[in-house]
Scaffold this active site. Structure first.
Site, PDB file in Angstrom:
ATOM      1  N   GLU A 299       9.430   0.454  11.001  1.00  0.00           N
ATOM      2  CA  GLU A 299      10.625   1.605  10.839  1.00  0.00           C
ATOM      3  C   GLU A 299      10.047   2.833  11.018  1.00  0.00           C
ATOM      4  OE1 GLU A 299      13.462   0.442  10.639  1.00  0.00           O
ATOM      5  OE2 GLU A 299      13.541  -1.497   9.502  1.00  0.00           O
TER       6      GLU A 299
ATOM      7  N   CYS B 138      14.228   9.683   7.771  1.00  0.00           N
ATOM      8  CA  CYS B 138      14.158   9.200   9.178  1.00  0.00           C
ATOM      9  C   CYS B 138      15.592   9.332   9.916  1.00  0.00           C
ATOM     10  CB  CYS B 138      13.522   8.283   8.909  1.00  0.00           C
ATOM     11  SG  CYS B 138      14.161   6.711   8.051  1.00  0.00           S
TER      12      CYS B 138
ATOM     13  N   GLU C 290      10.277  15.118  16.053  1.00  0.00           N
ATOM     14  CA  GLU C 290      10.881  14.937  14.553  1.00  0.00           C
ATOM     15  C   GLU C 290      10.221  16.142  13.798  1.00  0.00           C
ATOM     16  OE1 GLU C 290       9.814  11.627  12.188  1.00  0.00           O
ATOM     17  OE2 GLU C 290      11.580  11.279  11.529  1.00  0.00           O
TER      18      GLU C 290
ATOM     19  N   LYS D 247       0.883  -1.210  -0.165  1.00  0.00           N
ATOM     20  CA  LYS D 247       0.009   0.007   0.067  1.00  0.00           C
ATOM     21  C   LYS D 247       0.916   1.329  -0.112  1.00  0.00           C
ATOM     22  CE  LYS D 247      -1.517   2.831   3.234  1.00  0.00           C
ATOM     23  NZ  LYS D 247      -1.274   3.748   2.197  1.00  0.00           N
TER      24      LYS D 247
END
Ligand code: NAD
Length: 481
Positions: A253, A289, A388, A179
């Site tokens: 992750e 990331c 983040e 997806k």
């Protein structure tokens, strides 16, 4: 670029969607629509999962093949992907704003290198062994494929992160429903075309672009055996809760807020280390990331480090992602830019000292651009040091000595990447060993396909890449004989 698709690639065929819902990907540099694809609904997921299930359960099918036979198919897929290299570069960078120079390295070439690496693992890995039993007899230990994999990927490195899942899944004999994120769908059609051209058996790879609700439906689908997710920590927690309830294996992750630790002996000459520092702290417009977005600087050389990062960020060419000279493109979406700008406002409000950037580039009227931004004198407890941001924003944090640097590096909810910069690589490695993180580099950072990649703490569970990445797609079966 006006690209229209009206089918999904399911069960080795191009099938019509069950609803008339569509996704319109947009050029992040120009804000112009790029085309249209159907948006997957629950019934489309049902069909894709059924196709993956049937392919997996076929007694003489994919999962039963010798790994070397699967490797032949994987090799052909890598070739078919390589033949589409330019298409992947153009589509990815248009959709998510990744500079073409970055896309050329990491969204082509790199994914097929990952696939070729797993091709060789499929040929060489030992999937069965027999050992003597402690109480007599022999024991057969088999590594069997986990089954139907739901692979959910974000928009920031759509092809590389999809391949982190496809390659080990194919090597072990799993089948997949992928997806893609709604922001990056056009590249997923090129991948589907490559899968078809390579003659991957029907149902082994199925692709249904859709939003998060349909993603959640896929995660909980009764015929899925394993979930492999890359994305935000918030979504990862929701997915982990579902998988916990279902006792379904999951690899996560997630986000990061890694530390780039500059030791007091580091070379700060940007002509020598500028490219490496850029790759480790600002790559892909900060939408990566593993970046070391908390730069830890020794008080003894603090002003020099501030000057170096201010010069680095200030020197970068910001522009249309399709321009070969661009080093920083736009944020992937308007919402993402709002998010980054709200963090810049928080940084100012928290009293951090802005040394460069902080706004939008004057000369770019269209596109979701943000200037590369550096905050100095940031306290590690500040919001901009703890959360983040996912944009080109660095926080420079002073430290007293190496123990203090390690303490600050570890004072984070996350633990995904990081770097240590030093003239003495052995000293750098000793510091790296003290940082609680899944991966870390000394004077460089690149997720190498040959080594496990992933995070600790809120950065995730499990590992992708390396031979270790195979285990996420396998279960052990023990046969006492
Ligand atoms: P996101 O979590 O919003 O979306 C990622 C994907 O998950 C998309 O396909 C989305 O549709 C889907 N999704 C969202 N919520 C879901 C749910 N509850 N159930 C099922 N599917 C769901 O993240 P994003 O904004 O697309 O990507 C940015 C984030 O991804 C950043 O936080 C970044 O750090 C992280 N990321 C991590 C890694 C890594 O390897 N650790 C790599 C790239 C990006």
């Amino acid at each position: 670029m006006e690209l229209r698709y009206d089918t999904f690639y399911i069960g080795g065929e191009w099938v019509r969607p069950t609803t008339s819902r569509t996704i319109t990907p947009v050029n992040a540099s120009t804000e112009e629509p790029l085309g249209q694809v159907p948006e997957g609904a629950e019934a489309d997921i049902d069909r894709a999962v059924a196709a993956a299930r049937a392919a997996f359960d076929d007694p003489s099918g994919w999962a039963s093949w010798e790994p070397a036979r699967r490797a032949e198919v994987m090799e052909r897929l890598a070739d078919a992907i390589d033949r589409r290299a330019d298409g992947f570069v153009d589509r990815v960078s248009a959709q998510n704003g990744m500079p073409v120079a970055v896309a050329r390295q990491l969204e082509t070439g790199y994914p097929s290198a990952v696939l070729r690496y797993y091709t060789s693992l499929a040929r060489d890995a030992v999937f069965e062994e027999t050992r003597p039993g402690l109480f007599g007899g022999s024991i057969e230990v088999r590594k069997v494929p986990v089954g139907v994999v739901a692979a959910i990927v974000p928009w920031n490195f759509p092809q590389a992160l999809t391949m982190f899942k496809i390659a080990p899944a194919m090597a072990t004999g799993c089948t997949l429903v992928i997806k893609p994120s709604p922001e990056t769908v056009l590249d997923s059609y090129l991948l589907a075309e490559a899968v078809e051209e390579a003659g991957v058996p029907a149902g082994v790879v199925n692709i249904v672009p859709a939003g998060r609700e349909v993603g959640a439906y896929l995660v909980a689908h009764p015929s899925v055996d394993k979930v492999a997710f890359t994305g935000s920590t918030a979504a990862g927690r929701a997915i982990a809760e579902t998988c916990g309830r279902l006792l379904r294996p999951v690899t996560l992750e997630l986000g990061g807020k890694s530390a780039a630790i500059v030791l007091d002996d580091a070379d700060l000459d940007l002509t020598r280390i500028g490219e490496g520092l850029f790759g480790a702290t600002l790559l892909n417009n900060g939408q990566t990331c593993f970046l070391g977005t908390r730069v830890l600087a020794p008080r003894s050389r603090y002003a020099e480090v501030v000057d170096a990062f201010t010069a680095l960020a200030g020197s970068l060419t910001v522009g249309d992602a399709s321009d070969a000279a661009t080093q920083i493109g736009p944020m992937a979406t308007a919402r993402q830019r709002e998010r980054v700008e709200s963090y810049i406002a928080k940084g100012r409000g928290e009293g951090a000292r802005l040394t460069t950037g902080g706004g939008r580039p004057d000369d770019l009227e269209r596109g979701w651009f943000v200037q590369p931004t550096v905050f100095a004198d940031v306290d590690n407890s500040a919001v901009i040091a703890q959360e983040e941001i996912f944009g080109p924003v660095l926080s420079l944090i002073p430290y007293d000595d190496v123990d203090d640097a390690v303490r600050i590096a570890n004072d984070s909810d996350f633990g995904l990447g990081g770097t240590v910069w030093t003239a003495d690589p052995e000293r750098g490695a000793a510091v790296a060993h003290r940082v609680r993180t899944g991966t870390i580099g000394v004077n460089r950072y690149i997720p190498d396909p040959a080594a496990p990649f992933g995070g600790v703490k809120a950065s995730g569970l499990g590992r992708e890449l390396g031979p270790e990445g195979l285990t996420g797609y396998q279960q052990f079966q023990t046969v006492y004989r």
